[in-house]
Design an enzyme around this catalytic site. Structure first.
Site, PDB file in Angstrom:
ATOM      1  N   ALA A   1     -73.356 -32.138 -23.349  1.00 44.48           N
ATOM      2  CA  ALA A   1     -73.824 -32.753 -24.584  1.00 44.48           C
ATOM      3  C   ALA A   1     -73.723 -34.264 -24.403  1.00 44.48           C
ATOM      4  CB  ALA A   1     -72.948 -32.303 -25.742  1.00 44.48           C
TER       5      ALA A   1
ATOM      6  N   GLU B   1     -73.128 -24.359 -20.378  1.00 44.63           N
ATOM      7  CA  GLU B   1     -73.332 -23.442 -21.512  1.00 44.63           C
ATOM      8  C   GLU B   1     -74.811 -23.095 -21.665  1.00 44.63           C
ATOM      9  OE1 GLU B   1     -70.982 -26.101 -24.008  1.00 44.63           O
ATOM     10  OE2 GLU B   1     -69.797 -24.360 -24.631  1.00 44.63           O
TER      11      GLU B   1
HETATM   12  N1  COA Z   1     -73.255 -37.755 -22.156  1.00 47.08           N
HETATM   13  C1  COA Z   1     -73.767 -38.995 -22.198  1.00 47.08           C
HETATM   14  N2  COA Z   1     -74.061 -39.710 -21.103  1.00 47.08           N
HETATM   15  C2  COA Z   1     -73.825 -39.139 -19.907  1.00 47.08           C
HETATM   16  C3  COA Z   1     -73.279 -37.853 -19.781  1.00 47.08           C
HETATM   17  C4  COA Z   1     -72.997 -37.153 -20.973  1.00 47.08           C
HETATM   18  N3  COA Z   1     -72.507 -35.899 -20.958  1.00 47.08           N
HETATM   19  N4  COA Z   1     -73.145 -37.558 -18.461  1.00 47.08           N
HETATM   20  C5  COA Z   1     -73.589 -38.631 -17.793  1.00 47.08           C
HETATM   21  N5  COA Z   1     -74.008 -39.589 -18.657  1.00 47.08           N
HETATM   22  C6  COA Z   1     -74.570 -40.911 -18.350  1.00 47.08           C
HETATM   23  C7  COA Z   1     -73.499 -41.890 -17.899  1.00 47.08           C
HETATM   24  O1  COA Z   1     -72.866 -42.458 -19.033  1.00 47.08           O
HETATM   25  C8  COA Z   1     -74.331 -42.882 -17.139  1.00 47.08           C
HETATM   26  O2  COA Z   1     -75.017 -43.707 -18.053  1.00 47.08           O
HETATM   27  P1  COA Z   1     -75.119 -45.308 -17.818  1.00 47.08           P
HETATM   28  O3  COA Z   1     -75.836 -45.462 -16.495  1.00 47.08           O
HETATM   29  O4  COA Z   1     -75.907 -45.793 -18.984  1.00 47.08           O
HETATM   30  O5  COA Z   1     -73.706 -45.790 -17.743  1.00 47.08           O
HETATM   31  C9  COA Z   1     -75.376 -42.005 -16.447  1.00 47.08           C
HETATM   32  O6  COA Z   1     -75.429 -40.804 -17.217  1.00 47.08           O
HETATM   33  C10 COA Z   1     -75.025 -41.652 -15.025  1.00 47.08           C
HETATM   34  O7  COA Z   1     -73.736 -41.038 -15.005  1.00 47.08           O
HETATM   35  P2  COA Z   1     -72.503 -41.568 -14.108  1.00 47.08           P
HETATM   36  O8  COA Z   1     -71.235 -41.140 -14.766  1.00 47.08           O
HETATM   37  O9  COA Z   1     -72.676 -43.020 -13.824  1.00 47.08           O
HETATM   38  O10 COA Z   1     -72.750 -40.736 -12.773  1.00 47.08           O
HETATM   39  P3  COA Z   1     -71.645 -40.348 -11.681  1.00 47.08           P
HETATM   40  O11 COA Z   1     -72.416 -39.848 -10.503  1.00 47.08           O
HETATM   41  O12 COA Z   1     -70.670 -41.434 -11.488  1.00 47.08           O
HETATM   42  O13 COA Z   1     -70.835 -39.118 -12.349  1.00 47.08           O
HETATM   43  C11 COA Z   1     -70.618 -37.036 -13.602  1.00 47.08           C
HETATM   44  C12 COA Z   1     -71.482 -37.900 -12.629  1.00 47.08           C
HETATM   45  C13 COA Z   1     -71.455 -35.839 -14.023  1.00 47.08           C
HETATM   46  C14 COA Z   1     -69.339 -36.593 -12.882  1.00 47.08           C
HETATM   47  C15 COA Z   1     -70.253 -37.897 -14.827  1.00 47.08           C
HETATM   48  O14 COA Z   1     -71.432 -38.478 -15.362  1.00 47.08           O
HETATM   49  C16 COA Z   1     -69.580 -37.105 -15.955  1.00 47.08           C
HETATM   50  O15 COA Z   1     -68.407 -36.780 -15.850  1.00 47.08           O
HETATM   51  N6  COA Z   1     -70.326 -36.849 -17.049  1.00 47.08           N
HETATM   52  C17 COA Z   1     -69.789 -36.201 -18.227  1.00 47.08           C
HETATM   53  C18 COA Z   1     -69.649 -34.712 -17.991  1.00 47.08           C
HETATM   54  C19 COA Z   1     -68.977 -34.066 -19.179  1.00 47.08           C
HETATM   55  O16 COA Z   1     -67.815 -34.280 -19.484  1.00 47.08           O
HETATM   56  N7  COA Z   1     -69.741 -33.231 -19.878  1.00 47.08           N
HETATM   57  C20 COA Z   1     -69.224 -32.466 -20.983  1.00 47.08           C
HETATM   58  C21 COA Z   1     -69.619 -33.081 -22.249  1.00 47.08           C
HETATM   59  S1  COA Z   1     -68.984 -32.140 -23.619  1.00 47.08           S
END
Ligand code: COA
Length: 262
Positions: free
Chosen positions: A68, A117
């Site tokens: 999300a 999910e």
């Molecule tokens: N919601 C909002 N934005 C998200 C997102 C999410 N669930 N997952 C990734 N993004 C965004 C990041 O904020 C980033 O945006 P920005 O460039 O404007 O800063 C962009 O997507 C790229 O993500 P980034 O974190 O820079 O990539 P990464 O390769 O370093 O890491 C993940 C990848 C998937 C490990 C990391 O993005 C992450 O942990 N995301 C959240 C996953 C999560 O907890 N999901 C459950 C939500 S309930």
């Protein structure tokens, strides 16, 4: 498909609709607009007889759906949090699980939180070998709210579901395959063709029988229903369909069935 969407791409080929969640710069995370558009696209496809199966995937090579949209719900209160979950269940997750046509998740990268999910609400999951799956919600101070607490245990068993949810750890595609969370693992470049191969088999079968099979399988997971009783009723109803007549006649006449779909 008539409508066009901002965060969702649609493409129909050989009776298979591919829906691509298209926010690659946010790793295809599900904001409200994307949830609405996914719902609309699925609703539109439900009524199109020529669409026999759906594939859901994510844009780019990095993520299926990274959950999300965390930025969107960051300031939510208790009421809004409950509403976020309820709307999601209604519009996407329960909606897909009970959809009348098989939905295949093509997991092309990160499938985290709401992304896993989403994949778990689909009927079939195929993962590319770079895929990473997990329910990391407890690391954000929440729990899975789009069916993850229920469907993960159904798919991988309660013990592994507890572990994945309370540790927030990700698993790779091989592990997902071993656990039964992914039906197949492919190279990334082969992912959509594998899903289309499955879809093309579905397209040859009776859509009425498939719709009924989905309903009856799901009935077994619904505490309000007895799956065996639902099976008896629905099995009986099949004998009144044109598809049944065509399927049986084709077999007896040693030819391929050409199902009318009713
Ligand atoms: N919601 C909002 N934005 C998200 C997102 C999410 N669930 N997952 C990734 N993004 C965004 C990041 O904020 C980033 O945006 P920005 O460039 O404007 O800063 C962009 O997507 C790229 O993500 P980034 O974190 O820079 O990539 P990464 O390769 O370093 O890491 C993940 C990848 C998937 C490990 C990391 O993005 C992450 O942990 N995301 C959240 C996953 C999560 O907890 N999901 C459950 C939500 S309930």
């Amino acid at each position: 498909m008539i409508m066009t969407y901002e965060n969702v791409l649609t493409e129909i080929e050989n009776g298979i609709l591919t829906i691509t969640v298209n926010r690659p710069d946010k790793l295809n995370s599900l904001n409200n607009k994307t949830i609405e558009e996914l719902h609309e696209a699925l609703l539109e496809a439900e009524n199109e007889k020529d669409i026999k199966a759906i594939i859901i995937t994510g844009a780019g090579t990095k993520a299926f759906v990274a959950g999300a949209d965390i930025a969107e719900f960051a300031d939510f209160n208790v009421t809004q949090g409950r509403q976020l979950s309820a709307t999601g269940h209604f519009k996407i997750f329960n909606f897909i699980e009970n959809y009348s046509k098989p939905v295949i998740a093509a997991i092309n990268g990160f499938a985290l939180g709401g992304g896993l999910e989403l994949a778990m609400a689909c009927h079939i999951r195929v993962a590319s070998d770079n895929a990473k799956m997990g329910l990391p919600e407890v690391s954000l101070g929440v729990i899975p709210g789009y069916g993850g607490t229920q469907r993960l245990a159904q798919l991988v068993g309660k013990g592994k579901a507890f572990e994945m949810i309370v540790t927030a750890d990700m698993i790779n595609a091989e592990e997902a395959f071993r656990l039964g969370l992914a039906n197949y693992v492919t190279k990334q470049e082969d992912l959509l063709s594998k899903c289309k191969e499955i879809g093309s088999k579905i397209a040859l079968r009776s859509s009425v029988a498939i719709k009924t099979a989905i309903k009856v399988i799901n009935a077994g997971y619904n505490k309000q229903e007895n799956g065996y009783e639902v099976e008896i009723e629905e099995f009986g109803k099949m004998f009144g369909t044109q598809d049944f007549k065509e399927g049986v006649n084709a077999f007896l006449e040693k030819r391929k069935a050409n199902f009318p779909g009713n």
